[in-house]
Design a protein around this motif. Structure first.
Motif, PDB file in Angstrom:
ATOM      1  N   MET A   1      98.208  66.529 120.781  1.00  0.00           N
ATOM      2  CA  MET A   1      99.122  66.754 119.668  1.00  0.00           C
ATOM      3  C   MET A   1      98.491  67.658 118.611  1.00  0.00           C
ATOM      4  O   MET A   1      99.185  68.475 117.985  1.00  0.00           O
ATOM      5  CB  MET A   1      99.539  65.414 119.056  1.00  0.00           C
ATOM      6  N   ARG A   2      97.175  67.511 118.427  1.00  0.00           N
ATOM      7  CA  ARG A   2      96.505  68.402 117.475  1.00  0.00           C
ATOM      8  C   ARG A   2      96.574  69.857 117.951  1.00  0.00           C
ATOM      9  O   ARG A   2      96.777  70.775 117.159  1.00  0.00           O
ATOM     10  CB  ARG A   2      95.049  67.975 117.293  1.00  0.00           C
ATOM     11  N   LEU A   3      96.375  70.064 119.254  1.00  0.00           N
ATOM     12  CA  LEU A   3      96.477  71.419 119.806  1.00  0.00           C
ATOM     13  C   LEU A   3      97.891  71.968 119.647  1.00  0.00           C
ATOM     14  O   LEU A   3      98.082  73.133 119.295  1.00  0.00           O
ATOM     15  CB  LEU A   3      96.080  71.404 121.287  1.00  0.00           C
ATOM     16  N   PHE A   4      98.870  71.122 119.921  1.00  0.00           N
ATOM     17  CA  PHE A   4     100.272  71.548 119.787  1.00  0.00           C
ATOM     18  C   PHE A   4     100.564  71.931 118.333  1.00  0.00           C
ATOM     19  O   PHE A   4     101.173  72.978 118.068  1.00  0.00           O
ATOM     20  CB  PHE A   4     101.203  70.415 120.228  1.00  0.00           C
ATOM     21  N   ASP A   5     100.134  71.098 117.394  1.00  0.00           N
ATOM     22  CA  ASP A   5     100.379  71.388 115.979  1.00  0.00           C
ATOM     23  C   ASP A   5      99.732  72.704 115.563  1.00  0.00           C
ATOM     24  O   ASP A   5     100.301  73.486 114.802  1.00  0.00           O
ATOM     25  CB  ASP A   5      99.839  70.249 115.109  1.00  0.00           C
ATOM     26  N   ALA A   6      98.525  72.963 116.084  1.00  0.00           N
ATOM     27  CA  ALA A   6      97.823  74.198 115.729  1.00  0.00           C
ATOM     28  C   ALA A   6      98.520  75.425 116.301  1.00  0.00           C
ATOM     29  O   ALA A   6      98.662  76.445 115.639  1.00  0.00           O
ATOM     30  CB  ALA A   6      96.380  74.133 116.223  1.00  0.00           C
ATOM     31  N   ARG A   7      98.951  75.311 117.582  1.00  0.00           N
ATOM     32  CA  ARG A   7      99.574  76.452 118.250  1.00  0.00           C
ATOM     33  C   ARG A   7     100.963  76.770 117.688  1.00  0.00           C
ATOM     34  O   ARG A   7     101.412  77.908 117.733  1.00  0.00           O
ATOM     35  CB  ARG A   7      99.692  76.179 119.755  1.00  0.00           C
TER      36      ARG A   7
ATOM     37  N   SER B   1     110.984  65.755 127.790  1.00  0.00           N
ATOM     38  CA  SER B   1     109.921  65.176 126.960  1.00  0.00           C
ATOM     39  C   SER B   1     110.164  63.698 126.691  1.00  0.00           C
ATOM     40  O   SER B   1     109.416  63.086 125.932  1.00  0.00           O
ATOM     41  CB  SER B   1     109.826  65.926 125.625  1.00  0.00           C
ATOM     42  N   TYR B   2     111.235  63.149 127.287  1.00  0.00           N
ATOM     43  CA  TYR B   2     111.612  61.754 127.041  1.00  0.00           C
ATOM     44  C   TYR B   2     111.846  61.485 125.554  1.00  0.00           C
ATOM     45  O   TYR B   2     111.534  60.416 125.039  1.00  0.00           O
ATOM     46  CB  TYR B   2     110.557  60.796 127.590  1.00  0.00           C
ATOM     47  N   GLY B   3     112.380  62.499 124.894  1.00  0.00           N
ATOM     48  CA  GLY B   3     112.712  62.356 123.486  1.00  0.00           C
ATOM     49  C   GLY B   3     111.553  62.669 122.551  1.00  0.00           C
ATOM     50  O   GLY B   3     110.384  62.632 122.944  1.00  0.00           O
ATOM     51  N   TYR B   4     111.901  63.016 121.318  1.00  0.00           N
ATOM     52  CA  TYR B   4     110.902  63.306 120.280  1.00  0.00           C
ATOM     53  C   TYR B   4     111.170  62.403 119.088  1.00  0.00           C
ATOM     54  O   TYR B   4     112.238  62.491 118.470  1.00  0.00           O
ATOM     55  CB  TYR B   4     110.989  64.773 119.830  1.00  0.00           C
ATOM     56  N   GLN B   5     110.236  61.548 118.768  1.00  0.00           N
ATOM     57  CA  GLN B   5     110.373  60.705 117.594  1.00  0.00           C
ATOM     58  C   GLN B   5     110.054  61.487 116.329  1.00  0.00           C
ATOM     59  O   GLN B   5     110.705  61.321 115.303  1.00  0.00           O
ATOM     60  CB  GLN B   5     109.455  59.486 117.712  1.00  0.00           C
ATOM     61  N   ASN B   6     109.054  62.351 116.413  1.00  0.00           N
ATOM     62  CA  ASN B   6     108.598  63.109 115.253  1.00  0.00           C
ATOM     63  C   ASN B   6     109.449  64.372 115.097  1.00  0.00           C
ATOM     64  O   ASN B   6     109.418  65.274 115.934  1.00  0.00           O
ATOM     65  CB  ASN B   6     107.119  63.488 115.426  1.00  0.00           C
ATOM     66  N   PHE B   7     110.219  64.446 113.998  1.00  0.00           N
ATOM     67  CA  PHE B   7     111.119  65.581 113.790  1.00  0.00           C
ATOM     68  C   PHE B   7     110.364  66.898 113.679  1.00  0.00           C
ATOM     69  O   PHE B   7     110.777  67.919 114.244  1.00  0.00           O
ATOM     70  CB  PHE B   7     111.959  65.373 112.525  1.00  0.00           C
ATOM     71  N   SER B   8     109.241  66.916 112.975  1.00  0.00           N
ATOM     72  CA  SER B   8     108.496  68.162 112.762  1.00  0.00           C
ATOM     73  C   SER B   8     108.053  68.774 114.090  1.00  0.00           C
ATOM     74  O   SER B   8     108.143  69.998 114.289  1.00  0.00           O
ATOM     75  CB  SER B   8     107.292  67.914 111.864  1.00  0.00           C
ATOM     76  N   ARG B   9     107.582  67.946 115.002  1.00  0.00           N
ATOM     77  CA  ARG B   9     107.143  68.457 116.311  1.00  0.00           C
ATOM     78  C   ARG B   9     108.354  68.885 117.164  1.00  0.00           C
ATOM     79  O   ARG B   9     108.272  69.858 117.909  1.00  0.00           O
ATOM     80  CB  ARG B   9     106.314  67.402 117.041  1.00  0.00           C
ATOM     81  N   PHE B  10     109.435  68.133 117.057  1.00  0.00           N
ATOM     82  CA  PHE B  10     110.646  68.496 117.794  1.00  0.00           C
ATOM     83  C   PHE B  10     111.157  69.852 117.317  1.00  0.00           C
ATOM     84  O   PHE B  10     111.515  70.722 118.116  1.00  0.00           O
ATOM     85  CB  PHE B  10     111.699  67.415 117.580  1.00  0.00           C
TER      86      PHE B  10
END
Length: 274
Positions: free
Chosen positions: A1-7, A247-256
């Motif tokens: 998740m940290r990598l995803f947030d950075a990218r 993705s079986y859904g996204y709970q976190n709106f910012s990442r979605f």
């Protein structure tokens, strides 16, 4: 998740200003911010611009006041919440009603008549009644000989269904012939259609044209700017559904939100190997 947030950090910053023409629509995201989110898209590039955490009027107004100084046109469905929010946030924008969303009120009315009168059908005809819905919706000149015979049979079973079908055909003729008309001509022919519905006195269609009257200016704008519609947004929303499902859904709106925007940015790049 940290990598995803950075990218995806580059996609997380909202745009400074929106373009002159935007399209807005809701979709079901089911995130920690709520069940429904709002997409703002560019009808020229056909790409999403931003995703809002909910579809509430205050959220839309705040966003448009901050970034919508250049917006002149907004395409939307027939949502009074969206319409009021846009009108209060922007300086006299041209609102364009998406043709699919106002046309479906006529088809809904036709289907409601079918459901209402089918209790008078025989058991066999009643059983197959729902199957002919697509044939009733289809333009008559596109039906083949066998399909026309089926439609004629069902229309003969009740006069209200025949009347409803006649109104639907009149609407389709109005829609097809007014795509390139001047504003006055579209308005006058639309009023002629209102009169036809009033004369026929089917309550389902009376209710439908009540919606048309409330959105008349926005509907006419759809014919003045026929190249602008929300059809491409439905495509974006379908892609979003795939992202959500895989993705079986996204709970976190910012990442979605970041995932949606990033996915549409990279989709045109060929990253295949070999």
């Amino acid at each position: 998740m940290r990598l995803f947030d950075a990218r995806t950090q580059a996609f997380s910053t909202p745009p400074v200003a929106l373009p002159k023409v935007i399209a807005i629509d809701e979709f079901k995201g089911d995130t920690d911010k709520g069940k429904f989110q709002l997409i703002i898209a560019d009808p020229i590039t056909r790409r999403p611009i931003d995703i809002l955490e909910n579809r509430r009027a205050k959220t839309i107004q705040r966003y448009l006041r901050e970034r919508g100084q250049q917006v002149e046109m907004v395409i939307m469905d027939l949502s009074s919440t969206f319409k009021n929010a846009v009108q209060q946030a922007l300086d006299k924008p041209v609102i364009i009603a998406d043709s699919f969303h106002f046309s479906r009120y006529i088809y809904w009315a036709l289907n409601k008549v079918r459901v209402r009168v089918q209790k008078h059908f025989s058991e066999k005809d009643r059983k197959h009644g729902k199957r002919i819905q697509k044939l009733l919706f289809k333009r008559s000149h596109k039906l083949n000989t066998a399909q026309k015979a089926i439609v004629r049979h069902y229309l003969s079973l009740h006069p209200d269904l025949q009347t409803a079908y006649t109104i639907k055909e009149a609407y389709q003729a109005w829609f097809d012939t007014n795509k390139a008309q001047e504003r006055h001509d579209v308005r006058q022919s639309l009023h002629d259609f209102y009169q036809l519905v009033q004369d026929k006195q089917l309550p389902e269609f009376i209710k439908a044209i009540g919606t048309f009257r409330r959105w008349e200016t926005e509907i006419i704008n759809a014919f003045i700017y026929p190249h602008l519609s929300n059809g491409f947004v439905e495509g974006i929303n379908n892609r979003t559904k795939v992202i959500k499902r895989t993705s079986y859904g996204y709970q976190n709106f910012s990442r979605f939100r970041a995932k949606i925007l990033a996915q549409h940015f990279i989709k045109d790049f060929d990253i295949s190997v070999g």
